[in-house]
Structures are given as C-alpha cells and as structure tokens.
Design a protein around this motif. Structure first.
Motif, short mmCIF file in Angstrom:
data_model
loop_
_atom_site.label_atom_id
_atom_site.label_comp_id
_atom_site.label_asym_id
_atom_site.label_seq_id
_atom_site.Cartn_x
_atom_site.Cartn_y
_atom_site.Cartn_z
N ASP A 71 -28.22 28.00 66.96
CA ASP A 71 -26.52 28.59 67.20
C ASP A 71 -25.84 27.69 67.72
O ASP A 71 -23.91 28.20 67.74
CB ASP A 71 -27.28 29.41 68.89
CG ASP A 71 -27.92 30.59 67.70
OD1 ASP A 71 -27.78 31.01 66.37
OD2 ASP A 71 -29.14 31.43 68.92
N THR A 72 -26.15 26.81 68.81
CA THR A 72 -24.95 25.85 68.91
C THR A 72 -24.36 25.01 68.03
O THR A 72 -23.30 24.53 68.04
CB THR A 72 -25.88 24.23 69.89
OG1 THR A 72 -26.28 25.18 70.92
CG2 THR A 72 -25.22 23.37 70.53
N ASP A 99 -31.58 25.19 67.88
CA ASP A 99 -30.63 24.82 68.69
C ASP A 99 -29.23 25.60 67.97
O ASP A 99 -28.20 24.80 67.86
CB ASP A 99 -30.56 23.11 68.91
CG ASP A 99 -30.77 22.75 70.33
OD1 ASP A 99 -31.53 23.38 71.13
OD2 ASP A 99 -30.90 22.12 70.09
N ASP A 134 -21.63 27.17 65.84
CA ASP A 134 -20.96 27.03 66.50
C ASP A 134 -20.01 25.70 66.68
O ASP A 134 -18.37 25.62 67.21
CB ASP A 134 -21.43 27.04 68.85
CG ASP A 134 -21.48 28.52 68.76
OD1 ASP A 134 -21.40 29.22 67.75
OD2 ASP A 134 -22.75 28.79 69.91
N ILE A 135 -20.79 24.28 66.59
CA ILE A 135 -19.69 23.37 66.73
C ILE A 135 -18.95 23.03 65.20
O ILE A 135 -17.87 22.73 64.78
CB ILE A 135 -20.99 22.04 66.66
CG1 ILE A 135 -21.32 22.32 68.54
CG2 ILE A 135 -19.84 20.70 65.97
CD1 ILE A 135 -22.63 20.57 68.24
#
Length: 132
Positions: A113-114, A111, A117-118
């Motif tokens: 990449d997620t 996770d 992004d946040i």
C-alpha cells in the motif's frame, strides 16, 4: 521476508508514443515526475529527491533492459534490491487510443500500500507537470 510484486496502470492523455517514451526513459522526462533531478551515465541513472544543497536523497539504478517505445527495466543499486527490479512499460487503451503507463515494482511484504501510494503521488506530479 519476501517481496511482493505490484502492477499499477495509469492512463495518460496522450496518443504520442514519442512523448510517453521520453517521459519514462530520459533524464529530462523522468525529472518532470519521478525525481527532482535525474542524471544518466551509460546504463546508470542517478535520481535525486530534494535540493542537492540541503536535505536530499540520492539513489542509483542500473538499466537492466530496454526495448525502444515499449519498456525500460531498472534495478536499484542497493544490495537489498538485487533480486528485484522496477519497470515502466507503455500500453495502449483499446477504448480511447491513449497510452497507459504500466509500472511493475516490488515491495517488502506488507508495504504494498505504501509503494502504491508513492507511485500514485508520482502520477499526480506527472499530471500536474505535463497535463497528461
């Protein structure tokens, strides 16, 4: 599953240590870019995203460590985060003299990449709300 440590650097358009420190260590500063509302009670920060009168999420983080005008390290209160922390650190660009906000955080394996992004969305909010 293990958590993966990520580091993200974001150059800010500011040479003022006081401004950057306030944005990363005070409820008023964090409410400009990290959460919709931030309250502090001693070493506990309460972050709220969304409108408190309708759909919203609230999370609490304990301040683990702080060095004035250098970094602040926090840990989410949920049990699954007991072995991790997140940190906001001030750095300075040797080229421009501007400050850099360095984020250290942990994401469950796969996770990252997620989570990146946040943080990128948070930096976009910071730029829109402050011009930095």
């Amino acid at each position: 599953m293990t958590d993966c440590k990520i580091n993200i650097e974001h150059e800010l358009r500011s040479k003022s240590a006081n401004i950057i420190w306030a944005l990363m260590s005070t409820p008023e500063g964090l409410a400009k870019w990290f959460a919709d509302e931030v309250k502090r009670d001693g070493d506990l920060f309460v972050f709220t995203w969304g409108n408190t009168w309708s759909n919203h999420e609230t999370r609490t983080a304990a301040m683990l460590e702080k060095k004035e005008r250098e970094y602040i390290r926090l840990r989410w209160s949920e049990e699954e985060y007991l072995d991790t922390y997140w940190e906001l650190r001030m750095g300075k660009s040797d080229i421009t003299g501007d400050y850099i906000l360095i984020v250290t955080d942990y994401a469950p394996d796969g996770d990252t990449d997620t989570l990146a992004d946040i943080w990128d969305a948070n930096f976009d909010t910071l730029r829109r709300s402050t011009g930095l």
